[in-house]
Scaffold this motif. Structure first.
Motif, PDB file in Angstrom:
ATOM      1  N   UNK A 148       9.396  -5.844   8.793  1.00  0.00           N
ATOM      2  CA  UNK A 148       8.485  -6.885   8.377  1.00  0.00           C
ATOM      3  C   UNK A 148       7.454  -6.232   7.485  1.00  0.00           C
ATOM      4  N   UNK A 180       4.548 -25.511  26.996  1.00  0.00           N
ATOM      5  CA  UNK A 180       5.602 -25.899  26.061  1.00  0.00           C
ATOM      6  C   UNK A 180       5.141 -27.064  25.194  1.00  0.00           C
ATOM      7  N   UNK A 210       5.312 -26.397  21.368  1.00  0.00           N
ATOM      8  CA  UNK A 210       6.270 -27.155  20.552  1.00  0.00           C
ATOM      9  C   UNK A 210       5.527 -28.002  19.521  1.00  0.00           C
ATOM     10  N   UNK A 223       4.675 -25.704  16.867  1.00  0.00           N
ATOM     11  CA  UNK A 223       5.858 -25.321  16.081  1.00  0.00           C
ATOM     12  C   UNK A 223       6.227 -26.408  15.083  1.00  0.00           C
ATOM     13  N   UNK A 224       6.259 -27.643  15.559  1.00  0.00           N
ATOM     14  CA  UNK A 224       6.544 -28.765  14.664  1.00  0.00           C
ATOM     15  C   UNK A 224       5.576 -28.787  13.492  1.00  0.00           C
ATOM     16  N   UNK A 265       5.895 -25.612  11.140  1.00  0.00           N
ATOM     17  CA  UNK A 265       7.080 -25.707  10.280  1.00  0.00           C
ATOM     18  C   UNK A 265       6.843 -26.737   9.167  1.00  0.00           C
ATOM     19  N   UNK A 290       4.344 -15.521  13.989  1.00  0.00           N
ATOM     20  CA  UNK A 290       4.538 -14.387  14.891  1.00  0.00           C
ATOM     21  C   UNK A 290       3.956 -14.698  16.273  1.00  0.00           C
ATOM     22  N   UNK A 345       6.276 -17.292  17.955  1.00  0.00           N
ATOM     23  CA  UNK A 345       7.514 -16.660  18.427  1.00  0.00           C
ATOM     24  C   UNK A 345       7.276 -16.020  19.790  1.00  0.00           C
ATOM     25  N   UNK A 363       6.846 -18.755  22.561  1.00  0.00           N
ATOM     26  CA  UNK A 363       8.121 -19.370  22.945  1.00  0.00           C
ATOM     27  C   UNK A 363       8.934 -18.442  23.837  1.00  0.00           C
ATOM     28  N   UNK A 364       8.976 -17.191  23.430  1.00  0.00           N
ATOM     29  CA  UNK A 364       9.724 -16.197  24.190  1.00  0.00           C
ATOM     30  C   UNK A 364       9.174 -16.087  25.609  1.00  0.00           C
ATOM     31  N   UNK A 375       7.335 -18.279  27.315  1.00  0.00           N
ATOM     32  CA  UNK A 375       7.538 -19.512  28.098  1.00  0.00           C
ATOM     33  C   UNK A 375       8.949 -19.538  28.650  1.00  0.00           C
ATOM     34  N   UNK A 376       9.905 -19.172  27.814  1.00  0.00           N
ATOM     35  CA  UNK A 376      11.299 -19.174  28.279  1.00  0.00           C
ATOM     36  C   UNK A 376      11.490 -18.137  29.385  1.00  0.00           C
ATOM     37  N   UNK A 377      10.863 -17.000  29.251  1.00  0.00           N
ATOM     38  CA  UNK A 377      10.979 -15.967  30.306  1.00  0.00           C
ATOM     39  C   UNK A 377      10.412 -16.467  31.628  1.00  0.00           C
ATOM     40  N   UNK A 392       8.067  -1.546   8.268  1.00  0.00           N
ATOM     41  CA  UNK A 392       6.899  -2.400   8.317  1.00  0.00           C
ATOM     42  C   UNK A 392       5.684  -1.662   7.781  1.00  0.00           C
ATOM     43  N   UNK A 407      17.041 -21.590  30.142  1.00  0.00           N
ATOM     44  CA  UNK A 407      16.044 -20.525  30.040  1.00  0.00           C
ATOM     45  C   UNK A 407      16.517 -19.276  30.779  1.00  0.00           C
ATOM     46  N   UNK A 441      16.629 -16.057  28.598  1.00  0.00           N
ATOM     47  CA  UNK A 441      15.699 -14.966  28.899  1.00  0.00           C
ATOM     48  C   UNK A 441      16.473 -13.709  29.302  1.00  0.00           C
ATOM     49  N   UNK A 498      15.345 -20.215  22.030  1.00  0.00           N
ATOM     50  CA  UNK A 498      14.020 -20.257  22.655  1.00  0.00           C
ATOM     51  C   UNK A 498      13.186 -21.417  22.117  1.00  0.00           C
ATOM     52  N   UNK A 525      14.556 -24.722  23.498  1.00  0.00           N
ATOM     53  CA  UNK A 525      14.256 -24.919  24.918  1.00  0.00           C
ATOM     54  C   UNK A 525      12.805 -25.355  25.072  1.00  0.00           C
ATOM     55  N   UNK A 526      11.919 -24.705  24.344  1.00  0.00           N
ATOM     56  CA  UNK A 526      10.499 -25.062  24.434  1.00  0.00           C
ATOM     57  C   UNK A 526      10.276 -26.492  23.930  1.00  0.00           C
ATOM     58  N   UNK A 527      10.973 -26.863  22.879  1.00  0.00           N
ATOM     59  CA  UNK A 527      10.833 -28.230  22.362  1.00  0.00           C
ATOM     60  C   UNK A 527      11.279 -29.261  23.395  1.00  0.00           C
ATOM     61  N   UNK A 564      11.579 -28.822  26.615  1.00  0.00           N
ATOM     62  CA  UNK A 564      10.674 -28.775  27.771  1.00  0.00           C
ATOM     63  C   UNK A 564       9.413 -29.573  27.469  1.00  0.00           C
ATOM     64  N   UNK A 565       8.957 -29.458  26.246  1.00  0.00           N
ATOM     65  CA  UNK A 565       7.807 -30.257  25.820  1.00  0.00           C
ATOM     66  C   UNK A 565       8.053 -31.734  26.103  1.00  0.00           C
TER      67      UNK A 565
END
Lengths: 181, 803, 803, 181
Positions: free
Chosen positions: B24, B108, B112, B115-116, B119, B160, B163, B166-167, B169-171, C7, C108, C112, C166, C169-171, C173-174
Motif C-alpha cells: 500500500x 454492524x 454497514x 460502508x454504504x 462506497x 482502512x 476494513x 468489519x473484520x 465484527x465478524x471475528x 508501503x 462468520x 473468521x 466480511x 456478513x456485516x451488511x 447483520x446490520x
C-alpha cells in the motif's frame, strides 16, 4: 380489613404478558404468608422504589414496616418522603440495580453489616424494572424475594397476586401484612 | 506532480514483462510523527487484559429475560438457576453471548451504514476528497487514530478503518457460535471489542458525510430548526424521511434547491435521518423520534414517505397503506418486500406511486429518489387538495365509538411496555366524557401499537390516545440546534484542564433512544439540572430531538436557553447516532490535546486516562436498540460509565462494582511508585436507574474521578451532596468514601461534614486546623498519577510496577 | 524479473516528491479470458431477484420455538398468532430475522476461521504461495470464481474474497437490527446471501490450508485412518485435539515428526480438527464428533487436551478439571477465561500445567502449542504411569451406587433432547441387575449432559450410560478415509453428463452434525442404500467420522467397502466443515466443465443450472449448529435441496413448496421459447423428516430434476418407486407428476404404471404402442432447456422471455 | 376400560421442560373430549408418524381409527405397517413437514380434495418434531390440533396429558377414543 372472600381474589396475571419465559413462576401469596415469611426471617429488609414518589399511601405503608422493625433500603428517590416521615433508611443513594448486585454477593454483609439479607420485600417499583432484578436473584442467589406491588411479579419467589384492578384490595393486603408483623 | 498507476498489467520504460507488486502506498505529504503505540488495529486479544481489569472491578450483572436458550437444535434448554445447556453453556455465559450478539448487531449497523455511505461517496466525490473538518480541527478522527493507528487524510483512507471494523465484527460474531467461549468474562471482553469497533463505524460515517456533504464543521452556533409534531405548514406538499442514513434522501433537498423550489415543500424527518437532513439544509425540520412514526403516519400528514434503515417500524408499509401514503424504501437493509424499481424511469415510478398501483417501491438510486419524492408529494397533494385523508379519527363520533368499546379487560395494560393505565383513561372518558386522562397518556406513549394487537375489541388505541391530546400534540413544537459534528480542538484546549482537574464538574452525554420511563419532559428536567450547574452537556440522536421539542414554562427549549459551545453550561448537539463518535472522540482529544498523551494505536493508555481523569458520564434515559447497547459498551471500554433508564435493565447485563470490596479499588501511582487503594470513583460502568431523581444523583456521583484535584473534588462533591439532599432528602450514604482531605469538602458544609466524619465514621479530626488526621482511603496528593495498566506505569515510571 | 515496492514513500529515479498512487496490481501471467458475468461481488440486491424466485416457489415455513421476542428493551413482546411487537414486527418476520442472525453467525464462523488461518499462513508462507491443488484441478475455486469473479492464483489473492465475505456478513447483520426489514421474504433473501458468503469463507479456508500444509489434493485413494472410541494405544501419552481449526494443533505433528518421536505418542482428535489432523498426517486418529467430547474426557484417556474453536463444549474446562486433564486453549474465539501465557517460555507453561498450578492456559502461538502439548502429555503420562485417573467409575460399586439413587422421577427424560427413557434403563437395572437397557442408550446419547443438570439426585447419568456400554464403547473402532479436499476436474468431466442427464441418479451430500434422532447406525444404513444404487455419496465433517466408526455385520465401514472416487457408487470424504465448499464447488464445476457455462461473476445462471439439472441433494441427518444452518442455506440458494433430520425442524424455518399449485411450477424453455408448466422437481429446498425410512425416500425423490433425460428420469423414478415400496409399503402418491412420457417409466413396472395412470388418474393411453397420449404436465422434449432467469433466457434465446 | 379415577390422572407435564415459551398451552384432555371434537368436525383426519414403526399397538389403534371412518395421512414410513393391515392412507410419501405446510394454506383442499381439514389428530411422533409442527399451526392457522401421543404437547390446541409413566393408561385412553367414535 383482611382479604377473605376467596372468590374475589384475583388471578395472578403477570405484569407483562410476554414476561413468562420462566421455569418457575412466583407463588401468589396472601398477606398472612408474607407475615409468616418475614417473621421466620433472620435478616429481612424492605426495599422501596421510586413509585413511592407518586403514591403517598405506599410511603405510609413503608413507614409502618419500619415501625415494625423492618429495616428499609430506599431506592429511586423514595428516601425523600420516607425521611420526611422520620424513617432512616439503611441506604438511600444506591439504585436497585446496585442493591441487587450487592445481594448477589453471598459475602456481602448488608448495609447494616449484620450479614446477608435472607428475605427481601419489594414495594413501589416500575414492574418491568423490578422484574429483571427478581430474575437475577432467582437464578443466581438463594434469597427469598417477595413482591408487594400491585402487579404480580413472575420472577419473584413470592408475590402478591395481580391487584391492578383493585387498588383498595392492594392497600388492604399491605395493611394486613404490617398489622400482623 | 502525481501520476496514477491503475490496476492491471503495466510496464515501466522499456522493461516489459517486469511485474510490479506493491503493498500500500500512502501519500505522505507530511509525515505523522506520532510514534505507533502498542495496539494498532487490535484483535480480540490485544485489549483483553484491559477489559479483564475493567471487568474484575465492574462486575457483570445478568438479569435474564428468558430462562431458556433456543439457539441450536440440541435445545431448547432450561438454563434456570444457572444450569448448563446441551452445549455445556451456563445461564450467565448464555446471556453474555446474547449481549455480545446484540453488540455485534449494533456495531454492524453503523459499520454497514458507513460502508454504504463511504462506497457511495467515493464513487461520487473520489477517494481523494480531503478530510477537512474546518480550521479548528487538527485531531480529525480521534477514534481512528487511537484504535486503527492511522491519520486519515482522504475519504479513501477511511476504508482502512472500516476494513478493520468489519473484520473484527465478524471475528467476534464467530465467537458467539455454539461451542466457542465458555467464560462470560471473555464474552464481555468481546462485546467491548465490537463496542469499540462501533465507534470506528460511527466516526467513519460521520466524517465522510461531513466532508462530502459539507455538513457543519464543529461550529458552535449552528442554526436552530423547527422540531415537534406541529411543525409543518399543511398547505404545502409534505415529504417525510425516516431512518438513519441521509445519503438516500439528501438528493431531495439538492434537487429542490436546484429547481429553486425548496420553499414550496415541507421536508421533515423522523429519527436520525431528520438530524442529518437539517445538517444538509436547515430548511428541513424534525418531526421526532421513533415514537413519532405512527403518530405522524396515522395523522396522514405526509404526502410521501422515504424510508432508509434502522429503527423504522417494521409495519411501515402497512401503516402507510392504511392511510394512502406512498412509500419509497431506499436501503438494502430494509427493502420491505417491495419491488425494486431502481432501473425504471422516473415518471413510471411516480405514476405507479401516485396512482396507487404500487403502495410502495424500493428505489436504491438516491438521485432518482431526489426526483421521485417531490413529484409524488406534489401529485398526491394536488389530489387531496390539502385535505389529507386521515387525522386519527374523521369525526368525534368515531373517536367515542372506539372509546365506548372498551371493557377494561386490561389486555392493553399487560402488554404495554410501560403498563400505561389505558383502562383507567378509557373508563374515565366513558364515565365523564373527559379525555384528559387519555390525553395525558400521550405524553408517555411510545406509540408502539402493541396495545392494539392485544385488544380483543380491536380498538384503535393509539389513535384514541393521540386524538385525546390532539390540541397539545399539534401544538408541540420547539427548536433543535443543528448537529455540529465534532468538537473543536480549541474548545478542548480551553476545557481540558478544568475537566481533568475537576473544576468543570463533569460532561454529561445524553444519547440514545426514547424508551423513557416517564413523560418526555423528564429528560429536559434532568439535563437542565446539570446545565444550570455548569456541567457540559452533550447530546445526539433521539435525545437531542426530544430536548428540541420540550419547552419550559417560558416556552423555551434548552437549545434556546443554553449555548452550543463545548464548555461549562453549554449544550452541544453533535448530530445523529453516528455523531456519537465525536463524544468518545472528545474524551480522547482531552487526553491528546490537553495531556499530550499519544493517541496512535494507544487505546489502553487513553482509556485508562479517561477512566481515572475525565469525568464524563453517558446517559441514556430511554435506550432500547442494539446500537445503543454497542455504543454504550464502547464507551464502557473507554472508561466512560453510562447510566440508563429503567428499561435499560432489559439489556440483561450491567457492569456494577462493589464499593465495599477494598481489594477491587486500586491504582498504580506513577508518582509515589506505589500500588494504592483508591476511592471507588466511578463505581459502575453501566447501571439502570428507576426515576429521574435517581438519574440526577447517579450522574453527579459517577462524574467523580480519582484524579480530581482538591478544588475539583470539592466542586463535584458539592453538586453530588446538594443533589442528593434535594432529590433523596439526605446526604448520600457513600460520600465519605470520596473524601481524601478536608480540602475536598464542600465549603459551606465543611464543619457539618467534619462533624459527621468524626461522630458517625470515627475519623480523627484536628478541630483547630479543621484538618482530617485519620480516616480517608488515601491522602490527597497533588501529584497523584494513577494508572491501572502495567505498561503505562512502566512507560512513565521507567520500571516495573510494584506488586 | 520482479521488484517489489513496499508501503511508504518512495521515489522513481530523480523524481523526488512524485507521489504514486496505485490501486491493485495483479500479477497476470496469463489473462483469464472468461468474460465477467453480471454479478461479481454481489451485494444484497444483485441476487435478490433470484432469491425471490426461489422463495416464491419454495415457500418459507416457520415453526416458532418461543412465542416471544426479547431482542430490545421495548419488549418483551408476545408475537403469538403472528401478532406484531413494539417495533411493528410480526412473528414470521421475527423468526426470519432469527434465522438470518443464525446464518450470519454460521457464516462468520467459517469466515473468521478463514481469516485467522489466511493471515497466519501468509505470514508463514508469504502471500505469493501459489494455489496449486494438483494437476487434476484447473477450476481451483469454483465458489470464488462464481461469486467473487476472480481466479485466485496465490494465497494473497484469497484476501479479496474474504474482504467481500466480511463486508457482506456485516451488511446482512446490520439488516437484523431492530427496525430494518419488515418482510420475511427479504430476510430469507439475506439469509441466503450470507449462506452463500459462508461457502466463500469455507472455500478460502480449505484452499489455504491445502496449499500451505500440503493436505491431500483431490486424491481419490487417501489413506484410511482409525476412527472411534477404542482407537488409542493407552500405553502411550495421548494428545487430544478438539475443534475446527487445525492451524493451532498442526505444529504438534510437525514438532514430533521433526523430533522423530511421532510414534511415541497418540494424537487423536474430536470434531473437524480431527479430520484436518489426519489430512496433515495419517498417523493421527479420529475419536469422534462433539457427542464424543464428554465421553473421551470423562474416560480420562487424554493426557493433554488442545482446544481451538467452534462446537466445543462450553464446560470443557470444568470437565477437564474434574479428571485432571490439562487444557490448552488456542483460539481467540474461545479463550475460556484462561490466562494468556502466549509470551511465557515453554518450560514455564509446561510446569504450570503439569503441576496443576493452572488447570488450563490460553496459548495463541501455534509453534509453542506444538512444543508444549507433547511435553505436558509425556509428563502427565509419566505421573500416572499409564494408570489414568478416571474411567467413568472407579469401581462397580460406584456405578451401582449411582444407579440405585434413581427414583424414576423422569426429570432427565423431560430435559433430554431425545427424550431417552433413562428412567426405564435405570429401573430395569435396579430390578434385574442387567445394564443392557442403559447400555443401549449409549448408542443414541449425545452426551450433552443436560440430564445431569436436571437430576435432583445428582446422578452422573452420562457416566452410568457410558459405563453400561463399556465393552462396546471401548471396542468401537473403524476407518475413515482421509479428507481429500476438492473433486478433480477429470472426475467432473466423466460424470458431468450422466449427472445432468440423470443416468447417475443423484449426488447425496451427507454433511453436518450428530443430532441424529436414532442410533448412530442409521446414517450408515441410509447412505448404503444409495451407494448400492450407485448414487454418488459425498460427505464431510461429523457425518464422515460417524460413518467411519460404524461397521456392518462383516465389520467393515462404508469407507472400506466403497471407493473414494467421485463417481457412481463412490463415497467421497472431502474433509472437515470447511471442505463442504468443495461440494457446492463440484456442482458449479459440473456447470462449468461439463456444460461450459461461464462461472465468473455468474451466480444466478449457475444456480439456475444446478436447480434444473444437477440432481444433488444435501442431507444432514443430525444438524444442530449455526454453521449447518448457513451451509444449508447457501446450498439452497445454489439450487440444491437439503433434507434434515427431525431435530432440524428446530431451525424454525424450512422451504417447502406446494406441489398442488401449478402456477408455482414453471420454467422458460429456451428451445421452444415458451413459458411452460413443469413438474415440481424438486418440490422443497429444506425439509425435516422424522425417520430414516422417510429420509431415504425423500432423498431419492428430491434428486429428480426437470431436465432429466428419459433414461435418467426412468432410472431416478425406478429408485424412487422401489424405495417407496420398500420403506413406505406403496408407490409414492405423487409419482405421476414426474411422468412426461412412457419412456420415463421404470421398465419393469411399465405396464402396471400405465394401468394406474389410466384407471386412477384418467390419463389416455395408447395401449398398442404403450404410449401416453394425454395426462402429463408437459411432454418430454429432448431439447428442453429450462431456466427461471430472464437474463439467462435472453442471453441464450436472444430475445425477451415470453410472458 | 375408561379412565375414571381423577386422582390418578397424571399432570400435563410437557415433553420438554424448556419447550414452554408459549402464550397459550394445550388443554390437556380426556378421551371423551377428543371424541366430541372429532364427532363435531367437518373434515377430521388422523396423521400418523414414524413411531408406529416401533410400537405395533399404535398401528392397531390407527387401524381402528380408520375403521371408524377417520381418514389417515401416514408420514414417517408409518404407511407400511398400516397398508399391511389393509389401511389405505390418503398420503404416504409426504413427511409431516410438508403436510403441515399444506395445512397452513387455507386454500388447500386436502389430499382427498374435500376441503381443508378442520380437526387434526396426531399419533406416533417424535415429540420434539411434532412440537414444532404444532407450533406452526397454532400461530398461523385456525386448525384444531389434537395430540394423542404419550408426551403432552404444549403447542397443540388439545393434547393427551403426559402418559409416559403409564403406557397402559395411554393405550386405554386411545381405546376409549376409538371405541366411542
Amino acid at each position: 380489613m383482611a382479604v377473605k372472600k376467596e372468590d374475589k381474589y384475583p388471578a395472578a396475571r403477570r405484569y407483562q404478558v410476554a414476561d413468562i419465559q420462566v421455569s418457575r413462576e412466583a407463588t401468589a401469596v396472601k398477606p398472612n404468608v408474607v407475615v409468616n415469611l418475614v417473621k421466620k426471617a433472620k435478616h429481612p429488609v424492605l426495599v422501596t422504589g421510586g413509585q413511592l414518589l407518586k403514591d403517598p399511601k405506599l410511603v405510609e405503608f413503608a413507614v409502618k414496616f419500619h415501625e415494625k422493625g423492618i429495616p428499609i433500603i430506599a431506592t429511586g428517590g423514595s428516601s425523600k418522603p420516607l425521611i420526611e416521615k422520620g424513617v432512616k433508611p439503611q441506604s438511600a443513594v444506591f439504585p436497585l440495580h446496585y442493591v441487587t448486585q450487592f445481594m448477589l454477593d453471598e459475602e456481602w454483609q448488608g448495609f447494616d453489616g449484620k450479614g446477608s439479607y435472607d428475605v427481601v420485600l419489594y414495594l413501589g417499583f416500575l414492574p418491568y424494572y423490578l422484574s429483571r432484578m427478581l430474575s437475577a436473584l432467582k437464578h443466581f442467589s438463594k434469597i427469598t424475594t417477595i413482591s408487594l406491588d400491585e402487579f404480580y411479579q413472575p420472577h419473584a419467589k413470592f408475590s402478591f397476586t395481580n391487584l391492578t384492578a383493585n387498588k383498595e384490595m392492594h392497600y388492604q393486603m399491605l395493611e394486613e401484612v404490617v398489622n400482623n408483623l | 506532480m502525481a501520476f496514477e498507476l491503475k490496476k492491471g498489467l503495466f510496464a515501466i520504460d522499456e522493461m516489459r514483462n517486469v511485474s510490479i507488486k506493491i503493498g500500500k502506498v500512502v501519500e505522505e505529504e507530511e509525515e505523522w510523527t506520532e510514534p505507533m503505540g502498542p495496539t494498532p488495529k487490535p484483535g480480540i486479544l490485544e485489549l483483553r487484559k484491559w477489559d479483564h481489569k475493567l471487568l474484575e472491578r465492574f462486575e457483570p450483572f445478568y438479569a435474564p429475560m428468558s430462562d431458556y436458550c433456543n439457539l441450536c437444535t440440541m435445545g431448547p434448554c432450561d438454563l434456570s438457576m444457572n444450569k448448563r445447556g446441551a452445549c455445556g453453556i451456563d445461564l450467565k455465559t448464555a446471556k453474555a453471548r446474547l449481549v455480545t450478539i446484540a453488540c455485534c448487531i449494533g456495531a454492524a449497523a453503523h459499520t454497514a451504514h458507513a460502508r454504504h455511505l463511504l462506497d457511495h461517496l467515493i464513487e461520487d466525490y473520489g477517494e481523494d476528497l480531503p478530510i477537512d473538518l474546518g480550521g479548528d480541527i487538527n485531531v480529525e478522527a480521534p477514534n481512528i487514530r487511537t484504535i486503527i493507528g492511522i491519520k486519515p487524510r482522504t475519504l479513501g483512507d477511511l476504508r482502512e478503518a472500516l476494513d478493520w471494523a468489519e473484520k473484527e465484527i465478524v471475528k467476534v460474531l464467530h465467537a458467539t457460535h455454539i461451542g466457542n467461549e465458555e467464560s462470560f468474562i471473555d464474552y464481555e471482553s468481546k462485546a467491548m471489542h465490537v463496542g469499540m469497533a462501533d465507534h470506528i463505524g460511527m466516526e467513519v460515517a460521520d466524517i465522510a458525510q461531513i466532508v462530502a456533504y459539507n455538513l457543519p464543521k464543529a461550529e458552535q452556533d449552528t442554526p436552530l430548526v423547527d422540531t415537534g409534531f406541529g411543525i409543518v405548514d399543511k398547505s404545502k406538499p409534505v415529504i417525510v424521511v425516516v431512518g438513519h442514513n441521509v445519503m438516500y434522501s439528501r438528493p431531495v433537498v439538492e434537487y429542490l434547491e436546484e429547481q429553486g423550489r425548496i420553499d414550496d415543500f415541507e421536508i421533515a424527518g423522523l429519527c436520525c435521518t431528520a438530524h442529518d437532513m437539517t445538517r444538509v439544509s436547515s430548511k428541513t425540520k424534525i418531526f421526532g423520534p421513533i415514537s413519532y412514526q405512527l403518530r405522524v403516519i396515522r395523522s396522514g400528514l405526509p404526502d410521501v414517505l422515504i424510508s432508509d434503515e434502522q429503527c423504522i417500524r417494521a409495519d411501515l408499509l402497512e401503516a402507510c397503506k392504511a392511510v394512502g401514503i406512498p412509500l419509497i424504501a431506499t436501503s438494502d437493509a430494509a427493502i420491505r418486500g417491495l419491488p425494486d424499481v431502481s432501473d425504471w424511469p422516473v415518471d413510471k415510478i411516480v405514476d405507479a406511486l401516485v396512482s396507487g398501483k404500487l403502495p410502495g417501491v424500493f428505489l436504491s438510486d438516491p438521485e432518482k429518489v431526489g426526483q421521485v419524492a417531490p413529484l409524488v408529494a406534489e401529485a398526491v397533494f394536488k389530489k387531496h387538495g390539502g385535505e389529507r385523508k386521515y387525522r386519527f379519527f374523521e369525526t368525534d363520533e368515531d373517536l367515542w365509538g372506539e372509546i365506548n368499546k372498551c371493557t377494561q379487560c386490561m389486555s392493553c395494560v399487560f402488554t404495554c411496555p410501560h403498563n400505561l393505565r389505558i383502562d383507567q383513561g378509557m373508563a374515565h372518558a366513558q364515565k365523564t366524557k373527559d379525555l384528559s386522562k387519555l390525553g395525558y397518556l400521550e405524553e408517555q406513549c411510545l406509540a408502539c401499537g402493541k396495545c392494539e394487537q392485544a385488544c380483543p375489541k380491536n380498538i384503535k388505541i393509539i389513535n384514541v390516545i393521540m386524538a385525546s391530546n390532539f390540541e397539545k400534540l399539534y401544538n408541540k413544537s420547539g427548536k433543535t440546534r443543528v448537529g455540529r459534528g465534532p468538537i473543536q480542538d480549541t474548545e478542548v484546549r480551553n476545557v481540558g484542564q478544568p475537566i481533568v482537574m475537576g473544576q468543570i464538574p463533569g460532561i454529561i452525554a445524553a444519547v440514545g433512544c426514547i424508551n423513557f420511563p416517564d413523560e418526555m419532559q423528564s429528560i429536559r428536567e434532568i439535563l437542565e439540572e446539570f446545565l444550570k450547574r455548569r456541567y457540559i452537556v452533550v447530546t445526539s440522536g433521539c435525545h437531542a430531538m426530544d430536548i428540541g421539542m420540550l419547552k419550559d414554562e417560558e416556552g423555551q427549549t434548552l437549545f434556546e436557553k443554553y449555548p452550543g459551545i463545548f464548555d461549562a453550561g453549554g449544550l452541544v448537539n453533535t448530530g445523529s447516532c453516528v455523531s456519537n463518535s465525536h463524544i468518545s472522540g472528545v474524551a480522547m482529544k482531552v487526553a491528546s490535546i490537553f495531556a499530550m498523551r499519544p493517541l496512535r494505536g494507544n487505546y489502553a493508555e487513553i482509556a485508562d486516562y479517561i477512566l481515572n481523569r475525565v469525568g464524563a458520564v453517558g446517559f441514556s434515559w430511554g435506550p432500547y436498540s442494539h446500537k445503543a447497547a454497542s455504543i454504550a459498551t464502547g464507551f464502557n471500554r473507554l472508561g466512560v460509565p453510562v447510566v440508563v433508564g429503567p428499561h435499560g435493565a432489559k439489556y440483561r447485563r450491567a457492569y456494577i462494582g462493589r464499593y465495599y470490596k477494598p481489594e477491587k479499588w486500586w491504582a498504580y501511582d506513577i508518582k509515589t511508585r506505589k500500588k494504592m487503594n483508591i476511592e471507588p470513583a466511578p463505581d459502575s460502568l453501566l447501571v439502570a436507574v428507576e426515576t429521574k431523581e435517581e438519574a440526577i444523583v447517579q450522574l453527579a456521583r459517577l462524574a467523580l474521578r480519582p484524579n480530581d484535584t482538591s478544588q475539583g473534588r470539592q466542586i463535584k462533591l458539592t453538586h453530588y451532596l446538594e443533589l442528593s439532599q434535594k432529590y433523596l432528602g439526605t446526604l448520600p450514604d457513600d460520600w465519605p468514601l470520596y473524601v481524601r482531605s478536608e480540602a475536598d469538602l464542600p465549603l459551606k458544609m465543611k464543619d457539618q461534614l467534619l462533624q459527621i466524619l468524626e461522630s458517625d465514621y470515627g475519623w480523627k479530626i484536628d478541630w483547630d486546623k479543621k484538618k482530617i488526621l485519620e480516616g480517608p482511603i488515601r491522602p490527597f496528593d497533588a501529584g497523584f498519577n494513577p494508572t491501572l495498566v502495567e505498561e503505562v506505569y512502566e512507560k512513565y515510571a521507567g520500571e516495573k510496577p510494584p506488586q
